[in-house]
Design a protein around this motif. Structure first.
Motif, PDB file in Angstrom:
ATOM      1  N   SER A  22      38.240   1.908   6.266  1.00  8.80           N
ATOM      2  CA  SER A  22      39.073   1.508   7.387  1.00  8.80           C
ATOM      3  C   SER A  22      38.341   1.829   8.675  1.00  8.80           C
ATOM      4  O   SER A  22      37.727   2.880   8.791  1.00  8.80           O
ATOM      5  N   PRO A  23      38.385   0.933   9.666  1.00  7.66           N
ATOM      6  CA  PRO A  23      37.748   1.264  10.931  1.00  7.66           C
ATOM      7  C   PRO A  23      38.513   2.337  11.691  1.00  7.66           C
ATOM      8  O   PRO A  23      38.027   2.868  12.661  1.00  7.66           O
ATOM      9  N   ILE A  24      39.709   2.666  11.238  1.00  5.55           N
ATOM     10  CA  ILE A  24      40.529   3.664  11.915  1.00  5.55           C
ATOM     11  C   ILE A  24      40.895   4.763  10.915  1.00  5.55           C
ATOM     12  O   ILE A  24      41.572   4.522   9.932  1.00  5.55           O
ATOM     13  N   ALA A  25      40.404   5.959  11.167  1.00  8.22           N
ATOM     14  CA  ALA A  25      40.838   7.179  10.481  1.00  8.22           C
ATOM     15  C   ALA A  25      40.400   7.345   9.037  1.00  8.22           C
ATOM     16  O   ALA A  25      40.975   8.135   8.322  1.00  8.22           O
ATOM     17  N   SER A  26      39.368   6.653   8.575  1.00  5.02           N
ATOM     18  CA  SER A  26      38.855   6.997   7.249  1.00  5.02           C
ATOM     19  C   SER A  26      38.129   8.332   7.354  1.00  5.02           C
ATOM     20  O   SER A  26      37.664   8.720   8.417  1.00  5.02           O
ATOM     21  N   SER A  27      38.016   9.035   6.250  1.00  6.75           N
ATOM     22  CA  SER A  27      37.323  10.324   6.271  1.00  6.75           C
ATOM     23  C   SER A  27      35.882  10.163   6.727  1.00  6.75           C
ATOM     24  O   SER A  27      35.355  10.985   7.477  1.00  6.75           O
ATOM     25  N   ARG A  28      35.239   9.085   6.302  1.00  6.08           N
ATOM     26  CA  ARG A  28      33.852   8.856   6.698  1.00  6.08           C
ATOM     27  C   ARG A  28      33.752   8.643   8.209  1.00  6.08           C
ATOM     28  O   ARG A  28      32.875   9.168   8.875  1.00  6.08           O
ATOM     29  N   THR A  30      33.396  13.347  14.581  1.00 10.15           N
ATOM     30  CA  THR A  30      33.402  14.770  14.907  1.00 10.15           C
ATOM     31  C   THR A  30      32.011  15.390  14.921  1.00 10.15           C
ATOM     32  O   THR A  30      31.811  16.422  15.546  1.00 10.15           O
ATOM     33  N   THR A  31      31.044  14.772  14.272  1.00 10.07           N
ATOM     34  CA  THR A  31      29.701  15.352  14.272  1.00 10.07           C
ATOM     35  C   THR A  31      28.754  14.683  15.264  1.00 10.07           C
ATOM     36  O   THR A  31      27.771  15.284  15.667  1.00 10.07           O
ATOM     37  N   HIS A  32      29.028  13.458  15.665  1.00 10.81           N
ATOM     38  CA  HIS A  32      28.120  12.727  16.547  1.00 10.81           C
ATOM     39  C   HIS A  32      28.640  12.592  17.973  1.00 10.81           C
ATOM     40  O   HIS A  32      28.156  11.761  18.733  1.00 10.81           O
ATOM     41  N   THR A  33      29.615  13.392  18.335  1.00 13.07           N
ATOM     42  CA  THR A  33      30.081  13.438  19.715  1.00 13.07           C
ATOM     43  C   THR A  33      29.999  14.874  20.183  1.00 13.07           C
ATOM     44  O   THR A  33      30.148  15.803  19.393  1.00 13.07           O
ATOM     45  N   HIS A  34      29.732  15.047  21.447  1.00 17.33           N
ATOM     46  CA  HIS A  34      29.650  16.399  21.997  1.00 17.33           C
ATOM     47  C   HIS A  34      30.579  16.572  23.189  1.00 17.33           C
ATOM     48  O   HIS A  34      31.278  17.570  23.295  1.00 17.33           O
ATOM     49  N   CYS A  67      44.159  14.503  13.809  1.00 22.99           N
ATOM     50  CA  CYS A  67      43.802  15.553  14.751  1.00 22.99           C
ATOM     51  C   CYS A  67      42.484  16.224  14.368  1.00 22.99           C
ATOM     52  O   CYS A  67      42.311  16.609  13.208  1.00 22.99           O
ATOM     53  N   PRO A  68      41.560  16.402  15.330  1.00 26.20           N
ATOM     54  CA  PRO A  68      40.298  17.074  14.993  1.00 26.20           C
ATOM     55  C   PRO A  68      40.493  18.512  14.532  1.00 26.20           C
ATOM     56  O   PRO A  68      39.718  19.012  13.730  1.00 26.20           O
ATOM     57  N   TYR A  69      41.544  19.170  15.008  1.00 25.68           N
ATOM     58  CA  TYR A  69      41.831  20.543  14.597  1.00 25.68           C
ATOM     59  C   TYR A  69      42.094  20.609  13.091  1.00 25.68           C
ATOM     60  O   TYR A  69      41.765  21.588  12.432  1.00 25.68           O
ATOM     61  N   VAL A  70      42.658  19.554  12.552  1.00 26.35           N
ATOM     62  CA  VAL A  70      42.934  19.461  11.121  1.00 26.35           C
ATOM     63  C   VAL A  70      41.719  18.900  10.385  1.00 26.35           C
ATOM     64  O   VAL A  70      41.323  19.409   9.330  1.00 26.35           O
ATOM     65  N   GLU A  71      41.123  17.847  10.924  1.00 22.90           N
ATOM     66  CA  GLU A  71      40.074  17.121  10.220  1.00 22.90           C
ATOM     67  C   GLU A  71      38.751  17.875  10.128  1.00 22.90           C
ATOM     68  O   GLU A  71      38.071  17.797   9.110  1.00 22.90           O
ATOM     69  N   ILE A  72      38.353  18.579  11.162  1.00 25.13           N
ATOM     70  CA  ILE A  72      37.065  19.284  11.132  1.00 25.13           C
ATOM     71  C   ILE A  72      37.019  20.283   9.976  1.00 25.13           C
ATOM     72  O   ILE A  72      36.112  20.226   9.145  1.00 25.13           O
ATOM     73  N   PRO A  73      38.003  21.188   9.848  1.00 31.82           N
ATOM     74  CA  PRO A  73      37.955  22.100   8.697  1.00 31.82           C
ATOM     75  C   PRO A  73      38.190  21.396   7.361  1.00 31.82           C
ATOM     76  O   PRO A  73      37.569  21.751   6.362  1.00 31.82           O
ATOM     77  N   ARG A  74      39.072  20.381   7.334  1.00 32.34           N
ATOM     78  CA  ARG A  74      39.359  19.676   6.078  1.00 32.34           C
ATOM     79  C   ARG A  74      38.097  19.044   5.503  1.00 32.34           C
ATOM     80  O   ARG A  74      37.880  19.048   4.290  1.00 32.34           O
ATOM     81  N   LEU A  75      37.246  18.528   6.389  1.00 38.27           N
ATOM     82  CA  LEU A  75      36.015  17.883   5.949  1.00 38.27           C
ATOM     83  C   LEU A  75      34.852  18.869   5.820  1.00 38.27           C
ATOM     84  O   LEU A  75      33.733  18.480   5.496  1.00 38.27           O
ATOM     85  N   GLY A  76      35.108  20.150   6.068  1.00 38.12           N
ATOM     86  CA  GLY A  76      34.067  21.171   5.939  1.00 38.12           C
ATOM     87  C   GLY A  76      33.003  21.078   7.018  1.00 38.12           C
ATOM     88  O   GLY A  76      31.867  21.485   6.796  1.00 38.12           O
ATOM     89  N   LEU A  77      33.368  20.576   8.188  1.00 37.65           N
ATOM     90  CA  LEU A  77      32.410  20.409   9.280  1.00 37.65           C
ATOM     91  C   LEU A  77      32.403  21.650  10.158  1.00 37.65           C
ATOM     92  O   LEU A  77      33.339  22.436  10.150  1.00 37.65           O
ATOM     93  N   GLU A  78      31.337  21.788  10.934  1.00 39.10           N
ATOM     94  CA  GLU A  78      31.208  22.961  11.795  1.00 39.10           C
ATOM     95  C   GLU A  78      31.143  22.598  13.268  1.00 39.10           C
ATOM     96  O   GLU A  78      30.863  23.449  14.088  1.00 39.10           O
TER      97      GLU A  78
END
Length: 164
Positions: free
Chosen positions: A16-22, A28-32, A145-156
């Motif tokens: 999905s172009p909107i909200a897929s895990s990928r 969350t990893t390619h934006t600063h 929400c990034p607060y939920v998604e960052i830890p859910r996906l194991g990102l740092e």
């Protein structure tokens, strides 16, 4: 819990172009540099808590709130701007903490300033605005929400550049 898609439309990558895990992982990893549209000083507000979290994991977050900006206020020791157009640096992600019926205008502002992506928080859904953003070349996350998604996906947090 599974990885339920928030929309049935699929992009060329099969996601999905909107909200897929990928897609969320990429966002969350390619934006600063993030802006938080309608950040509040009140620590009880989700936007305040989420901004603090994003700062703690390495993002550069710029708060946007016309009322606080008018008073010359800061949030998390960061200058508050009245609008996206007032921010004097390029923005990667516009994180939208507005009601669904107000999100479209912020999405249009994000398109106008050349943001790379928009993130509509949990409960914020505007399919037409999301489609406008996609058509303008922005990546979109919605009703999450990034607060939920960052830890859910194991990102740092954001990927760090190898150059100074």
């Amino acid at each position: 819990g599974g990885e339920a898609e928030k929309t049935t439309t699929t992009g060329e990558d099969g996601f999905s172009p909107i909200a897929s895990s990928r897609r969320v992982c990429h966002l969350t990893t390619h934006t600063h540099t993030h802006t938080h549209v309608r950040t509040y000083k009140n620590p009880e507000r989700d936007s305040h808590h989420i901004m603090g979290y994003l700062l703690s994991v390495g993002y550069h977050v710029i708060p946007v709130n016309p009322f606080l900006a008018k008073e010359g206020d800061t949030v998390w020791e960061k200058q508050v701007y009245a609008t996206l157009q007032d921010i004097p640096e390029p923005i990667d992600m516009v994180d939208i903490f507005r009601r669904s019926d107000q999100a479209g205008g912020v999405v249009d502002e994000a398109i106008a300033i050349g943001a790379k992506c928009v993130w509509l928080q949990e409960g914020v859904v505007d399919e037409e605005a999301a489609q406008r953003a996609l058509e303008a070349g922005l990546l979109v996350a919605m009703d999450t929400c990034p607060y939920v998604e960052i830890p859910r996906l194991g990102l740092e947090g954001p990927i760090r550049s190898m150059t100074p």
